[in-house]
Design a protein around this motif. Structure first.
Motif, PDB file in Angstrom:
ATOM      1  N   LEU A   1      17.564   2.040  30.527  1.00 37.30           N
ATOM      2  CA  LEU A   1      16.424   2.683  31.175  1.00 37.30           C
ATOM      3  C   LEU A   1      15.305   2.942  30.183  1.00 37.30           C
ATOM      4  CD1 LEU A   1      15.183   4.080  33.675  1.00 37.30           C
ATOM      5  CD2 LEU A   1      16.336   6.191  32.947  1.00 37.30           C
ATOM      6  N   ALA A   2      15.682   3.435  28.983  1.00 37.45           N
ATOM      7  CA  ALA A   2      14.665   3.807  28.001  1.00 37.45           C
ATOM      8  C   ALA A   2      14.030   2.597  27.339  1.00 37.45           C
ATOM      9  CB  ALA A   2      15.286   4.719  26.935  1.00 37.45           C
ATOM     10  N   THR A   3      14.765   1.470  27.280  1.00 34.65           N
ATOM     11  CA  THR A   3      14.247   0.312  26.564  1.00 34.65           C
ATOM     12  C   THR A   3      13.668  -0.756  27.488  1.00 34.65           C
ATOM     13  OG1 THR A   3      16.462  -0.678  26.548  1.00 34.65           O
ATOM     14  CG2 THR A   3      15.827   0.651  24.630  1.00 34.65           C
ATOM     15  N   ALA A   4      13.739  -0.545  28.806  1.00 40.92           N
ATOM     16  CA  ALA A   4      13.115  -1.489  29.720  1.00 40.92           C
ATOM     17  C   ALA A   4      11.613  -1.527  29.475  1.00 40.92           C
ATOM     18  CB  ALA A   4      13.421  -1.096  31.162  1.00 40.92           C
ATOM     19  N   PRO A   5      10.993  -2.688  29.603  1.00 42.41           N
ATOM     20  CA  PRO A   5       9.560  -2.791  29.281  1.00 42.41           C
ATOM     21  C   PRO A   5       8.707  -1.812  30.041  1.00 42.41           C
ATOM     22  CG  PRO A   5      10.549  -4.969  29.530  1.00 42.41           C
ATOM     23  CD  PRO A   5      11.596  -3.985  29.943  1.00 42.41           C
ATOM     24  N   GLN A   6       9.003  -1.571  31.321  1.00 41.78           N
ATOM     25  CA  GLN A   6       8.159  -0.696  32.104  1.00 41.78           C
ATOM     26  C   GLN A   6       8.350   0.773  31.760  1.00 41.78           C
ATOM     27  OE1 GLN A   6      10.583  -2.615  33.142  1.00 41.78           O
ATOM     28  NE2 GLN A   6      11.813  -1.736  34.817  1.00 41.78           N
ATOM     29  N   HIS A   7       9.430   1.091  31.072  1.00 39.40           N
ATOM     30  CA  HIS A   7       9.704   2.487  30.730  1.00 39.40           C
ATOM     31  C   HIS A   7       9.548   2.770  29.237  1.00 39.40           C
ATOM     32  CE1 HIS A   7      11.109   3.418  34.743  1.00 39.40           C
ATOM     33  NE2 HIS A   7      11.949   2.406  34.703  1.00 39.40           N
ATOM     34  N   ARG A   8       9.377   1.723  28.417  1.00 34.38           N
ATOM     35  CA  ARG A   8       9.366   1.910  26.972  1.00 34.38           C
ATOM     36  C   ARG A   8       8.185   2.778  26.526  1.00 34.38           C
ATOM     37  NH1 ARG A   8       9.623  -3.542  24.492  1.00 34.38           N
ATOM     38  NH2 ARG A   8      11.671  -3.495  25.483  1.00 34.38           N
ATOM     39  N   ALA A   9       6.998   2.480  27.051  1.00 29.05           N
ATOM     40  CA  ALA A   9       5.818   3.258  26.662  1.00 29.05           C
ATOM     41  C   ALA A   9       5.934   4.698  27.145  1.00 29.05           C
ATOM     42  CB  ALA A   9       4.561   2.604  27.225  1.00 29.05           C
ATOM     43  N   THR A  10       6.424   4.876  28.370  1.00 28.76           N
ATOM     44  CA  THR A  10       6.589   6.227  28.904  1.00 28.76           C
ATOM     45  C   THR A  10       7.596   7.027  28.088  1.00 28.76           C
ATOM     46  OG1 THR A  10       6.100   5.406  31.122  1.00 28.76           O
ATOM     47  CG2 THR A  10       7.173   7.556  30.957  1.00 28.76           C
ATOM     48  N   ALA A  11       8.688   6.382  27.700  1.00 30.09           N
ATOM     49  CA  ALA A  11       9.704   7.062  26.891  1.00 30.09           C
ATOM     50  C   ALA A  11       9.146   7.458  25.530  1.00 30.09           C
ATOM     51  CB  ALA A  11      10.926   6.153  26.722  1.00 30.09           C
ATOM     52  N   ALA A  12       8.329   6.578  24.937  1.00 28.69           N
ATOM     53  CA  ALA A  12       7.749   6.886  23.629  1.00 28.69           C
ATOM     54  C   ALA A  12       6.787   8.063  23.721  1.00 28.69           C
ATOM     55  CB  ALA A  12       7.028   5.659  23.072  1.00 28.69           C
ATOM     56  N   VAL A  13       5.921   8.058  24.738  1.00 26.05           N
ATOM     57  CA  VAL A  13       4.965   9.158  24.905  1.00 26.05           C
ATOM     58  C   VAL A  13       5.695  10.454  25.204  1.00 26.05           C
ATOM     59  CG1 VAL A  13       3.086  10.030  26.341  1.00 26.05           C
ATOM     60  CG2 VAL A  13       3.101   7.638  25.623  1.00 26.05           C
ATOM     61  N   ARG A  14       6.695  10.395  26.080  1.00 23.57           N
ATOM     62  CA  ARG A  14       7.444  11.603  26.428  1.00 23.57           C
ATOM     63  C   ARG A  14       8.156  12.171  25.200  1.00 23.57           C
ATOM     64  NH1 ARG A  14      10.840   9.540  29.858  1.00 23.57           N
ATOM     65  NH2 ARG A  14       9.528   9.804  31.698  1.00 23.57           N
ATOM     66  N   GLY A  15       8.739  11.308  24.406  1.00 21.86           N
ATOM     67  CA  GLY A  15       9.422  11.782  23.201  1.00 21.86           C
ATOM     68  C   GLY A  15       8.460  12.384  22.198  1.00 21.86           C
ATOM     69  N   PHE A  16       7.299  11.731  22.010  1.00 19.95           N
ATOM     70  CA  PHE A  16       6.315  12.248  21.050  1.00 19.95           C
ATOM     71  C   PHE A  16       5.779  13.603  21.482  1.00 19.95           C
ATOM     72  CE2 PHE A  16       1.950  12.738  19.578  1.00 19.95           C
ATOM     73  CZ  PHE A  16       2.106  12.565  18.214  1.00 19.95           C
ATOM     74  N   VAL A  17       5.393  13.731  22.741  1.00 19.25           N
ATOM     75  CA  VAL A  17       4.846  15.003  23.236  1.00 19.25           C
ATOM     76  C   VAL A  17       5.899  16.104  23.154  1.00 19.25           C
ATOM     77  CG1 VAL A  17       3.933  16.177  25.278  1.00 19.25           C
ATOM     78  CG2 VAL A  17       3.136  13.883  24.703  1.00 19.25           C
ATOM     79  N   SER A  18       7.136  15.791  23.508  1.00 22.53           N
ATOM     80  CA  SER A  18       8.205  16.795  23.438  1.00 22.53           C
ATOM     81  C   SER A  18       8.442  17.254  22.008  1.00 22.53           C
ATOM     82  CB  SER A  18       9.501  16.219  24.030  1.00 22.53           C
ATOM     83  OG  SER A  18       9.324  15.853  25.375  1.00 22.53           O
ATOM     84  N   GLY A  19       8.482  16.308  21.077  1.00 25.69           N
ATOM     85  CA  GLY A  19       8.698  16.670  19.684  1.00 25.69           C
ATOM     86  C   GLY A  19       7.556  17.487  19.119  1.00 25.69           C
TER      87      GLY A  19
END
Length: 305
Positions: A14-32
């Motif tokens: 789910l996290a590495t699928a192309p359509q979710h990769r950018a969203t996962a990166a942004v979500r992780g950065f904002v959370s951190g």
């Protein structure tokens, strides 16, 4: 009963699928970033946080000031340009200590103190982006104190600094590329810390101590022992600090030593190349490190440290 490996595989897909990769990166950065900012600033009133941010770099510079005054009393020689050299080196070195340490400490605290690192790995976010957010929050807090420190050096200590004019653009580029270098270094060290269960706390501190000597934060490179000078010239932060000094300090070339033969454009290219190398290397080491750490059970292994 659903096996843990099935959950991990589904979450990873789910996290590495192309359509979710950018969203996962942004979500992780904002959370951190948000979490790090809350941890660093929610323990006191804003005015006390401001005093704390300002007091740390000032206290370090005052220690150096009294040390140099003692040297002047013993030798009778201490130039204002010499103190400006040391002042700038130590002021900007606070970033070197804060960013990688903040990123490695995020790994240690989330694993050892809160037991949340394994859940961060399972969550549909990019773990490296989360660690980067933690590091950038520390960088912004340190930059705030750095700006105040430089202003005090110019207005209170009357140091020969030149922080205005067309050099500000080059200075901004040097600081930005320097932050990329430090974030890449932080990823590299965090990937190593993921696979360390003992004494991981001292890794970033040991690296920072070595860099303090080798990149010329305290003394020009020409004063280092000859056996250490090739190592100093191989470190990207050496050229970053030299470029920052040239943009901020009057008569900086007199203190450049071996680096005086390099032009500002040469330094900028070396700084950019160093940023790219550290970023790519750090990203690869972190990616390999987190995979290895999960296979070996390091994410949930605590030592009571």
């Amino acid at each position: 009963m659903v096996r843990m490996s099935t959950i991990v595989q589904h979450t990873t897909n789910l996290a590495t699928a192309p359509q979710h990769r950018a969203t996962a990166a942004v979500r992780g950065f904002v959370s951190g970033f948000w979490l790090s900012w809350q941890v660093e600033t929610n323990w006191a009133d804003p005015w006390l946080i401001f005093v704390y941010i300002l007091a740390r770099p000032i206290s370090g510079v005052l220690i150096l000031w009294f040390m140099l005054v003692a040297v002047q009393g013993a030798t009778g020689s201490l130039s204002r340009e010499g103190f400006a050299f040391v002042f700038l080196g130590n002021a900007f070195f606070t970033l070197v200590g804060a960013v990688p340490f903040g990123m490695t400490w995020a790994v240690i605290s989330d694993r050892e103190h809160y037991g949340m690192l394994k859940y961060m790995y399972l969550a549909p976010i990019c773990l490296s982006s989360y660690v980067l957010g933690r590091g950038l929050a520390n960088a912004l807090k340190t930059l705030a104190g750095l700006v105040l420190l430089l202003a005090g050096g110019v207005w209170l200590l009357s140091l020969p600094l030149s922080l205005v004019g067309d050099r500000l653009l080059l200075l901004s580029a040097a600081i930005l590329l320097g932050l990329i270098q430090l974030l890449g270094l932080g990823l590299l060290l965090s990937g190593a810390v993921l696979n360390m269960t003992r004494h991981a706390y001292f890794l970033s501190e040991g690296v920072a101590g070595a860099l303090y000597l080798l990149i010329g934060a305290l003394v020009p490179l020409s004063l280092l022992p000859p056996v250490l000078q090739p190592f100093a010239l191989a470190i990207p932060m050496t050229y970053t600090l030299e470029l920052i000094r040239r943009c901020s300090m009057q008569n900086a070339l007199a203190w450049s030593g071996h680096l005086a033969v390099l032009s500002d454009v040469d330094l900028l290219l070396l700084v950019a190349a160093g940023a790219a190398i550290l970023w790519l290397t750090g990203s690869w080491v972190f990616r390999v490190g987190q995979t290895r750490a999960w296979k070996n059970g390091r994410f949930e292994e605590t030592t009571g440290f």
